[in-house]
Design a protein around this motif. Sequence first.
Motif, PDB file in Angstrom:
ATOM      1  N   THR A 101      11.881  12.173 -11.744  1.00  0.00           N
ATOM      2  CA  THR A 101      11.852  12.037 -10.567  1.00  0.00           C
ATOM      3  C   THR A 101      11.396  11.184  -9.691  1.00  0.00           C
ATOM      4  OG1 THR A 101      11.436  14.451 -10.932  1.00  0.00           O
ATOM      5  CG2 THR A 101      10.871  13.553  -8.660  1.00  0.00           C
ATOM      6  N   SER A 152      18.119  15.933  -1.761  1.00  0.00           N
ATOM      7  CA  SER A 152      17.221  14.920  -2.421  1.00  0.00           C
ATOM      8  C   SER A 152      16.881  15.827  -3.873  1.00  0.00           C
ATOM      9  CB  SER A 152      16.609  13.783  -1.681  1.00  0.00           C
ATOM     10  OG  SER A 152      15.021  13.672  -2.285  1.00  0.00           O
ATOM     11  N   PHE A 153      16.309  16.934  -3.210  1.00  0.00           N
ATOM     12  CA  PHE A 153      16.249  17.961  -4.076  1.00  0.00           C
ATOM     13  C   PHE A 153      17.111  18.460  -5.431  1.00  0.00           C
ATOM     14  CE2 PHE A 153      15.957  22.502  -5.557  1.00  0.00           C
ATOM     15  CZ  PHE A 153      14.591  22.863  -6.013  1.00  0.00           C
ATOM     16  N   TRP A 170       8.262  16.135  -7.201  1.00  0.00           N
ATOM     17  CA  TRP A 170       9.776  15.758  -6.013  1.00  0.00           C
ATOM     18  C   TRP A 170       8.663  16.710  -5.147  1.00  0.00           C
ATOM     19  CZ3 TRP A 170      11.759  19.245  -1.826  1.00  0.00           C
ATOM     20  CH2 TRP A 170      12.385  18.867  -1.696  1.00  0.00           C
ATOM     21  N   THR A 181       7.928  13.814  -1.757  1.00  0.00           N
ATOM     22  CA  THR A 181       8.783  14.008  -0.150  1.00  0.00           C
ATOM     23  C   THR A 181       7.859  13.703   1.098  1.00  0.00           C
ATOM     24  OG1 THR A 181      10.596  15.340  -1.167  1.00  0.00           O
ATOM     25  CG2 THR A 181      10.959  15.038   0.552  1.00  0.00           C
ATOM     26  N   SER A 224       8.535  13.884 -14.189  1.00  0.00           N
ATOM     27  CA  SER A 224       7.991  13.320 -13.336  1.00  0.00           C
ATOM     28  C   SER A 224       8.628  11.859 -13.254  1.00  0.00           C
ATOM     29  CB  SER A 224       6.393  13.669 -13.426  1.00  0.00           C
ATOM     30  OG  SER A 224       5.820  12.955 -14.008  1.00  0.00           O
ATOM     31  N   ASP A 278      17.268  14.221  -7.557  1.00  0.00           N
ATOM     32  CA  ASP A 278      16.166  13.732  -7.364  1.00  0.00           C
ATOM     33  C   ASP A 278      15.372  14.287  -8.288  1.00  0.00           C
ATOM     34  OD1 ASP A 278      16.661  10.746  -6.196  1.00  0.00           O
ATOM     35  OD2 ASP A 278      15.912  11.813  -4.865  1.00  0.00           O
ATOM     36  N   GLY A 279      15.049  15.672  -8.196  1.00  0.00           N
ATOM     37  CA  GLY A 279      13.901  16.569  -8.414  1.00  0.00           C
ATOM     38  C   GLY A 279      14.665  17.105  -9.662  1.00  0.00           C
ATOM     39  N   TYR A 308      11.825   8.250  -0.218  1.00  0.00           N
ATOM     40  CA  TYR A 308      11.193   9.261  -0.962  1.00  0.00           C
ATOM     41  C   TYR A 308      10.673   9.084  -2.552  1.00  0.00           C
ATOM     42  CZ  TYR A 308      11.846  11.519  -5.177  1.00  0.00           C
ATOM     43  OH  TYR A 308      11.424  12.620  -6.483  1.00  0.00           O
ATOM     44  N   GLY A 309       8.999   9.157  -2.898  1.00  0.00           N
ATOM     45  CA  GLY A 309       8.769   8.819  -4.082  1.00  0.00           C
ATOM     46  C   GLY A 309       8.448   7.109  -4.295  1.00  0.00           C
ATOM     47  N   GLY A 330      14.383  15.161 -12.494  1.00  0.00           N
ATOM     48  CA  GLY A 330      12.796  15.415 -13.360  1.00  0.00           C
ATOM     49  C   GLY A 330      13.418  16.707 -14.566  1.00  0.00           C
TER      50      GLY A 330
END
Lengths: 662, 74, 147
Positions: A581, A333-334, A523, A527, A578, A337-338, A534-535, A342
Amino acid sequence: MKDIRILFAGNPNVGKTTLFNSICGVHQHTGNYPGVTVEIKTGKRQINGHSIIVSDLPGTYSLSAFTPDEQVARDALLSSGPDVVIQIIDATNIERNLFLTTQLMEIGLPMVIALNMCDLADEQGMTIDADCLERNLKIPVVRIVARKGEGVEELIKTIIQVSTHKTPAVHRAVEYPHSVTSHISEIGNYLSAHASLLGSLSPHYAAIRLMEGDEHLEKMLHEKGCTIPFIDTTDPAERDGIAEDILLARYKISEEITTCSVQCSMGRVMPGDLIDQVLTHRLFGIPIFLSCMWFAFQLTFSASNPFIVGIEYIFGYFTELMNSVDMDPLIRSFLSDGVIGGVGSVLVFVPSIFVMFLLLSILEDTGYLARAAFVMDRLMHSVGLHGRSFIPFLIGFGCNVPAIMATRTLQSRADRIITIITIPFMSCAARLPVYVLFAGVFFGAAAGNVIFFLYVLGIVVAILSALIFRRLVFKDEPSPFIMELPPYRKPSGFAAAVHMWFKGREYLKRAGLVIFGGVIVVWALATLPAGVEYGSADSLVGIIGQVFQPVFAPLGFNWQLVVGLIFGFIAKEVVVGSLGTLYGGEEMLESSLAADPTLHPIIALAYMVFVLLYLPCVAALGVIRQEMGTWKWTGIAIGWGIFVAYVFAFIIVHVGSLFIGA
Amino acid sequence: MVPLSLTKSGEKVVVRSICGTGHLAKTLGQLGIIIGIELTIIQKAKESVIVRIGESRYALGAGAASMVLVEPRK
Amino acid sequence: MNNTTYPHQYLYGWTGIVTLTTGIAGIISIREGAGIGTGLFIPDIPGGCILLLIAALFATAVIKGRTDRPGWISFSYIGALLLVVFAGCAILVETGNFLTLIMEGEEAHLLTIVSSSFIWAAILAIPLLAGVSKLLYGCSCGGDCCE
């Protein structure tokens, strides 16, 4: 060996910064219009065991210091006590440059003259006798071509030689008429008795400065309780008369020295004059300028598009790669997504920004921008802005921070405040990604036109704000417009590309630090707390967004968009970062935005307009505070921006929904 | 004598007087726009002008141009 | 000054032709943009307006040229320069759009790169630009073209 501290002084646009870059091996921005350098820049160079510390001063026509950038230059010359002062002189225009020389000589510091742009002077058929110049001024003269680095080594040698001289510098003296000299000695005698007040200035020199009308020095002496003979006892008209005599004496010596050392064919028609007759035409001037801008924006959007698609492919590939590898869900996820979501969504826009910097730099180099300022002056004047504000505005399209600093070339404080308040409406490069993203998703083929509209809207809002502040707050006229027009030059593709690279690299660094940091925060907030989807609306970021969302409800923004706005304060690029993300990563961003039922083109437009107008980033805010000098005006500038942004977005949403019949 | 803002493009004129005092007159003085100097009018757009002195070109807005009084060169 | 003794009468005549072609190119672009046209050129209303602006520059050059040679030189030089530079930009823009379509796997025609009306107008203006820029620099070196 000891350090040698040198100062670069000279008229605006004579190539001080070019020479500075060439000696110190750095890359400071140069441009073909006056006033690019507005603060002192310092660099260092080691040579033959000497360490030379170079300070590049803002350009100034004289030491009278009417504008803040001129004050910076004057203070550095008079109080920092450099070892050598280098005056850079434009070889194609010696007579005008010598006026400043006559003032610099009187300070009594060791000097060297660097005769720059000798190649252009040759091209124009001018013969310059540098030895004659040297004999007449009693100052060493070195011919250089700073752009190509010619003569720079010899200049450095001369500087070292001059700085190691034991005897004090004696330059040619300006011959003043008797009426002036008698007053100079009168004031000088008085000041000799109060020499401790003057710091490093000699009484004789201080007397000349007072007669020329140095208000700064006069005020300082008055505060210490001095009553200066002549200055305080004579009526202003007679003082003005004496000041004029000094001026004429300076011009007389400049003319005399020029006539003996320069031969050229005067009185011809120059190609620049003919070009000016068209480009600054009273009917054609503005349309020509608008067409150039229109093509610049088309190029920024279309020519960079293939690169954007290419970068998207690369990120898409990484996302797939990660999905195929087995790893901890949190790390996945990091990363997806991050990091990719991002930072990737910001990096995608790097090509557009590179193209924009390239085009701005080419336009600057040609010398056209100064003409554009003239063409726009009438328009600017009628809305209460100074014609010179136009150049900060154009710089503002790249980045608002240097644009706000460039307002130092304005004389009156009212002009400066109004310009600073309006600069944040100039859409900087960092806002471009937001437009490219939303216009691309919601307006398809018309994206280029929508983006052009946004830039124009920014200008319109700036004009309206200027009108309001000028008419209602300051209630005076902008000070008169006077500006030197630089000669036209062929733009160098190489120089423009180098400039683009350095600017673009700065952007990349920002993408790496500020934006990456901002995106990581988003992020993490998306989380936490542990266990939420997530989000989603239950995550911390969802809660923050929902707290503020009611404020933006009349504008139709959902909470994800609100989060983008809040974090956009760090840097405008973070808006897209953002959103990337929150909307499932770079790869998915466009399709999820298009699929979001709460969004439609009108809201997208309102959002873009809000991002355009609402709030400068932290960096710009800091500079606004620094240049305004007070929190009061800083607060007004910020409040005004948010207010205007809200009103415009509100109008767009409500008028727009009438049209689509929502 | 007429103000610079009423000259025609292409004319060659001599500065005869500069109205007003203070910063504007001083700024003009530093740029070399002083009494007795010869100017070539390169462009006239409404009341703004571009003038050439030797190798330098200056743009003067309407306000500044109206303060410089000139007469045609003989 | 009498036109028949013009040393550059062909170049002057060419300015007239370029005025017409640029104007026509502008009108075509605007018509395409409004949806009434052949479909051969790219619809582009703002671009059409810019072409008309350049045509107006050329027209001014032609009118001025009857009495004022430097006026002709300067207006036709700037007109031709802008036209050629903008045509270069137009090629880049269309190339960008074309590559984007290809990379996104959509259908694209290579011909779109050269179907901006700017390009065709600019090709005709290239000889004018070459000729006039020579005259322009001739003027600056004390040549006799201006007197």
